[in-house]
Design a protein around this motif. Structure first.
Motif, short mmCIF file in Angstrom:
data_model
loop_
_atom_site.label_atom_id
_atom_site.label_comp_id
_atom_site.label_asym_id
_atom_site.label_seq_id
_atom_site.Cartn_x
_atom_site.Cartn_y
_atom_site.Cartn_z
N ALA A 15 -104.32 -27.06 -31.69
CA ALA A 15 -104.78 -25.69 -31.94
C ALA A 15 -103.66 -24.69 -31.73
O ALA A 15 -103.49 -23.74 -32.51
N PHE A 16 -102.87 -24.88 -30.70
CA PHE A 16 -101.74 -24.00 -30.44
C PHE A 16 -100.75 -24.04 -31.60
O PHE A 16 -100.24 -22.99 -32.04
N SER A 17 -100.45 -25.22 -32.08
CA SER A 17 -99.45 -25.38 -33.12
C SER A 17 -99.86 -24.69 -34.42
O SER A 17 -98.99 -24.18 -35.14
N VAL A 18 -101.15 -24.65 -34.71
CA VAL A 18 -101.61 -23.97 -35.93
C VAL A 18 -101.28 -22.48 -35.85
O VAL A 18 -100.69 -21.90 -36.77
N GLY A 19 -101.65 -21.83 -34.75
CA GLY A 19 -101.37 -20.41 -34.60
C GLY A 19 -99.87 -20.12 -34.57
O GLY A 19 -99.40 -19.15 -35.17
N ALA A 20 -99.12 -20.98 -33.86
CA ALA A 20 -97.66 -20.78 -33.79
C ALA A 20 -97.01 -20.95 -35.15
O ALA A 20 -96.10 -20.20 -35.51
N ALA A 21 -97.48 -21.91 -35.94
CA ALA A 21 -96.89 -22.16 -37.25
C ALA A 21 -97.16 -21.01 -38.21
O ALA A 21 -96.27 -20.58 -38.97
N VAL A 22 -98.38 -20.49 -38.22
CA VAL A 22 -98.73 -19.40 -39.13
C VAL A 22 -97.93 -18.15 -38.80
O VAL A 22 -97.35 -17.50 -39.69
N SER A 23 -97.89 -17.77 -37.52
CA SER A 23 -97.16 -16.55 -37.15
C SER A 23 -95.66 -16.71 -37.37
O SER A 23 -94.99 -15.76 -37.80
N ALA A 24 -95.11 -17.90 -37.12
CA ALA A 24 -93.68 -18.11 -37.36
C ALA A 24 -93.36 -18.13 -38.84
O ALA A 24 -92.29 -17.66 -39.26
N ALA A 25 -94.27 -18.64 -39.67
CA ALA A 25 -94.05 -18.65 -41.11
C ALA A 25 -93.93 -17.24 -41.66
O ALA A 25 -93.09 -16.97 -42.55
N ALA A 26 -94.72 -16.32 -41.14
CA ALA A 26 -94.62 -14.93 -41.58
C ALA A 26 -93.26 -14.34 -41.20
O ALA A 26 -92.66 -13.58 -41.98
N GLU A 27 -92.75 -14.70 -40.02
CA GLU A 27 -91.44 -14.21 -39.62
C GLU A 27 -90.33 -14.79 -40.50
O GLU A 27 -89.40 -14.07 -40.89
N VAL A 28 -90.42 -16.04 -40.83
CA VAL A 28 -89.41 -16.66 -41.70
C VAL A 28 -89.43 -16.04 -43.08
O VAL A 28 -88.37 -15.79 -43.70
N ASP A 29 -90.60 -15.76 -43.58
CA ASP A 29 -90.70 -15.13 -44.90
C ASP A 29 -90.06 -13.74 -44.90
O ASP A 29 -89.37 -13.36 -45.86
N ARG A 30 -90.25 -13.00 -43.83
CA ARG A 30 -89.62 -11.68 -43.73
C ARG A 30 -88.10 -11.81 -43.62
O ARG A 30 -87.35 -11.03 -44.20
N MET A 31 -87.64 -12.79 -42.85
CA MET A 31 -86.20 -12.98 -42.66
C MET A 31 -85.50 -13.36 -43.97
O MET A 31 -84.34 -12.98 -44.19
N THR A 32 -86.18 -14.09 -44.83
CA THR A 32 -85.58 -14.53 -46.10
C THR A 32 -85.83 -13.56 -47.24
O THR A 32 -85.53 -13.88 -48.40
N GLY A 33 -86.41 -12.41 -46.94
CA GLY A 33 -86.69 -11.45 -48.00
C GLY A 33 -87.82 -11.88 -48.91
O GLY A 33 -87.74 -11.68 -50.14
N ALA A 34 -88.86 -12.44 -48.33
CA ALA A 34 -90.05 -12.90 -49.09
C ALA A 34 -89.68 -13.90 -50.16
O ALA A 34 -90.16 -13.85 -51.29
#
Length: 362
Positions: free
Chosen positions: A143-162
């Motif tokens: 359960a922890f990994s699901v929340g961590a993965a979703v929030s981190a994915a949003a950060e990666v998308d912002r870092m790469t310029g969507a």
């Protein structure tokens, strides 16, 4: 009188004296009713079979110790990520979210390596057993990994310029990243503590004796690790919550360790101060104190903050590995199983408890 080959093993009989009302030749020191017979069998000396371990040492390698450490890093980082989210610190939020996912992923790899086959972890998710720390822990990690993965994915998308290939899912990702951060933080505490419950639930003497206080030690250790990592990766302008968490973590770690050792049987606490484990835990305390002072007094200086964060990160790792090694050492030596049992038995008898199955078993 017929003599036997075993007569040489008999203890010498006391000189017999005739007493009023007594019977001659009975070997009794009373009036013949047997109420004060001389003991013919010496007090038993408890030991193990040929000096072998009484309990089987846990078949865990240092991969499990690494998992204990990385789970703490992930848990504390998720809390710091939520703190950055709520206080408007985007750099702290981003770094903490990425740290949480990275640590959780590396910890899962270490766990799977120890299990030998990945499907064993999946088998633990087929059902949930509330009385099993391993079963509950597997669900907490998932359960922890699901929340961590979703929030981190949003950060990666912002870092790469969507530039992530998300298509129409991008809007959905940004809509759920906030709740995902809350969800990861919700499971952060249980993730940091359940591994201590898992160790304490075994028959390993040192772990079992520390089962009540060990979760507090592990939660404090998680605070040290995550705060230290954030102080290394985040500019001091946004690392204020990490510095505060570091100071609280040091205080909690020192107090929890002292209380744990005080409440343990002195014999079974010895492995925490001896050998490899003793060296690691001693250095853990020193590094935690140094890192905490650095965060408190010089945390606004980038170099001091990074050095203090490194010390805190190392202190947390040494705590996890030290406790892990101390437990294995206590299982290998039968003394740490037998002597605490004898001490508990003597304490019960001294307290006047003499009629139960424990005090009459010997």
């Amino acid at each position: 009188m017929t003599h036997s080959e075993f007569d040489s093993f008999r203890p010498p009989e006391p000189a017999r004296r005739r007493r009023a009302g007594g019977k001659r030749g009975t070997g009794r020191r009373d009036g013949g009713d047997g109420s004060r017979e001389m003991p013919m069998v010496p007090e038993p000396e408890f030991t193990s079979y040929y000096g072998r371990p009484v309990v089987k040492p846990a078949p865990w390698t240092e991969d499990v110790a690494a998992y204990l450490f990385l789970g703490g890093v992930a848990a504390g980082s998720a809390l710091l990520g939520l703190g950055g989210q709520l206080t408007g610190r985007p750099t702290l939020r981003r770094n903490a979210r990425l740290s949480a996912l990275t640590a959780a992923s590396m910890g899962t790899v270490a766990l799977l390596k120890d299990l030998g086959r990945p499907e064993r972890f999946l088998n633990m998710l087929r059902t949930i057993k509330l009385t099993s720390p391993m079963s509950v822990g597997s669900w907490i990690l998932s359960a922890f990994s699901v929340g961590a993965a979703v929030s981190a994915a949003a950060e990666v998308d912002r870092m790469t310029g969507a530039r992530l290939p998300l298509g129409p899912l991008r809007n959905l990702l940004y809509a759920v990243e906030g709740p995902a951060g809350f969800e990861a933080a919700f499971f952060a505490g249980p993730l940091a503590a359940y591994t201590a419950v898992l160790l304490g639930d075994t028959a390993t003497p040192t772990w079992n004796a520390a089962h009540e206080e060990l979760p507090f030690v592990f939660v404090s250790s998680a605070a040290l690790a995550s705060a230290g990592l954030a102080m290394i990766t985040t500019p001091v302008q946004e690392a204020g919550p990490a510095r505060k968490l570091a100071v609280l973590g040091v205080m909690g770690d020192v107090v929890a360790m002292r209380v744990m050792e005080h409440r343990m049987d002195p014999v079974v606490a010895e492995p925490l101060h001896q050998g490899k484990a003793g060296v690691m835990l001693k250095w853990s305390e020193r590094l935690a104190a140094a890192g905490g002072l650095g965060a408190l007094l010089g945390g606004r200086n980038r170099a001091v903050a990074a050095a203090s964060g490194l010390a805190l990160l190392a202190a947390s790792g040494l705590t996890r590995f030290g406790v892990f090694e101390a437990g294995l050492a206590s299982a290998r030596d039968p003394r740490y199983t037998i002597e605490p049992q004898k001490n508990r038995l003597a304490a019960r008898r001294a307290a006047g408890i003499t009629g139960d199955s424990i005090t009459t078993a010997g």
